[in-house]
Design an enzyme around this catalytic site. Structure first.
Site, PDB file in Angstrom:
ATOM      1  N   LYS A  99       0.858  24.551   3.848  1.00 23.26           N
ATOM      2  CA  LYS A  99       0.151  23.494   3.018  1.00 23.26           C
ATOM      3  C   LYS A  99       0.470  22.076   2.408  1.00 23.26           C
ATOM      4  O   LYS A  99       2.301  22.804   2.568  1.00 23.26           O
ATOM      5  CB  LYS A  99      -1.197  23.901   2.111  1.00 23.26           C
ATOM      6  N   HIS A 100      -0.036  21.372   2.506  1.00 28.72           N
ATOM      7  CA  HIS A 100      -1.861  21.053   2.686  1.00 28.72           C
ATOM      8  C   HIS A 100      -1.677  19.870   3.979  1.00 28.72           C
ATOM      9  O   HIS A 100      -1.159  19.054   4.257  1.00 28.72           O
ATOM     10  CB  HIS A 100      -2.406  20.452   1.913  1.00 28.72           C
ATOM     11  N   HIS A 131      -3.905   6.463   1.496  1.00 29.39           N
ATOM     12  CA  HIS A 131      -3.904   5.065   2.596  1.00 29.39           C
ATOM     13  C   HIS A 131      -2.082   4.891   3.084  1.00 29.39           C
ATOM     14  O   HIS A 131      -1.431   5.030   2.795  1.00 29.39           O
ATOM     15  CB  HIS A 131      -4.175   4.151   2.025  1.00 29.39           C
ATOM     16  N   ASP A 171      -8.765  24.845   1.788  1.00 25.26           N
ATOM     17  CA  ASP A 171      -8.283  25.047   0.554  1.00 25.26           C
ATOM     18  C   ASP A 171      -9.179  25.411  -1.434  1.00 25.26           C
ATOM     19  O   ASP A 171     -10.664  24.653  -0.122  1.00 25.26           O
ATOM     20  CB  ASP A 171      -7.390  23.167  -0.359  1.00 25.26           C
TER      21      ASP A 171
END
Length: 303
Positions: free
Chosen positions: A117-118, A135, A197
């Site tokens: 993860k993740h 971003h 999650d």
């Protein structure tokens, strides 16, 4: 025992636990955080540590561990940097793969499913705020963030992956087929189980606001490639059935996820050996070797 002996199909459950710095259960041996573990620059210690975690989880019947974190630490403002192996993709790859080998062993029937993860971008959220938008361009994703997952899948046979919470360039990962299927499975070759999650599906509705209701959230997540909802079935229950009845998904979508889930249970040997020996559980808890290993990692992590 209830599921196997008192339900129509008798299918055993996969119980999971957090395990990044030890089995997060009463009496579980606690080791240094992964950032400290990586500071030893000795991946073999990660494998030894995960092997001891495996023994404790196996003893209590937990067959999936929610670790290791394969995120590359990219912003020190992010409040979860200590869960990572650091900022170097190569170092994260080595430690992540070693941790997976220790947890899963060479035979999953004698091991615990590791959960990488993740996937993907969680550690580079805007302003270091957890779950905030990411971003980042695809080139940086490929060159930096994907490396530990690629190594884990190809070199350590990673059996499970957990999605990331945020959105990348406006696309929410938990509802993205492009990320969770096209990239993860088709490009990286992952064949295991994708789990959400915690509360990812709910967050599609009440955090990201990209769904009308839980049925819509269930449909989007399932079609994106999330096979199992964790920690509870808020969306993959009646809302999922409603989505099927409304034609938002088809039965093949459900069959695909169920097939992967059942395969994991067969690989773990749960149908043949679903129970633990309750009388011998304490034998693998708080042993001298575990305490010695924890102290050794702590000492070698000091920089």
């Amino acid at each position: 025992r209830f599921l196997i002996e008192q339900t129509r199909l008798g299918i055993p459950a996969i119980l999971h636990e957090e395990c990044c710095l030890g089995a997060m259960v009463l009496g579980g041996t606690m080791y240094p955080q992964m950032l400290g573990l990586a500071s030893t620059f000795q991946p073999d210690l990660a494998e030894q540590m995960a092997n001891e975690i495996r023994r404790q989880l196996m003893a209590i019947g937990a067959r999936q561990g929610l670790g290791p974190v394969l995120d590359v630490a990219a912003d020190p403002r992010w409040g979860r940097v200590e869960e990572t192996f650091g900022e170097d993709p190569l170092l994260v790859s080595h430690f992540g793969s070693a941790f997976i080998r220790g947890l899963q062993s060479s035979d999953l029937a004698k091991g615990v499913i590791a959960t990488g993860k993740h996937f993907i971008g969680h550690s580079l959220s805007q302003g270091g705020m957890n779950c905030a938008p990411v971003h980042i361009g695809m080139r940086e994703i490929y060159e930096i963030l994907l490396a530990p997952f690629q190594a884990a899948i190809r070199d350590a046979n990673l059996a499970s992956v957990m999605n990331a919470y945020p959105e990348i360039d406006g696309e929410v990962v938990g509802a993205s087929k492009r990320i969770l299927t096209d990239l993860l499975r088709d490009e990286l070759g992952f064949e295991g189980l994708v789990v959400s999650d915690y509360e990812t599906l709910i967050m599609l509705n009440n955090f990201h606001f990209i769904t009308e209701n839980y049925a819509d959230a269930a449909a989007k997540a399932l079609q994106a490639g999330i096979d199992v909802e964790l920690p509870t079935s808020e969306c993959y229950a009646d809302p999922l059935k409603k989505a099927l009845e409304q034609g938002k998904i088809n039965i093949e979508d459900i069959d695909r996820a169920v097939s992967r889930h059942l395969q994991a249970k067969f690989d773990l040997g749960l149908f043949d050996n679903p129970y633990v020996d309750e009388e011998s559980v304490i034998e693998v808890f708080e042993t001298a070797d575990q305490r010695r290993l924890a102290r050794e990692i702590a000492a070698k992590s000091m920089v």
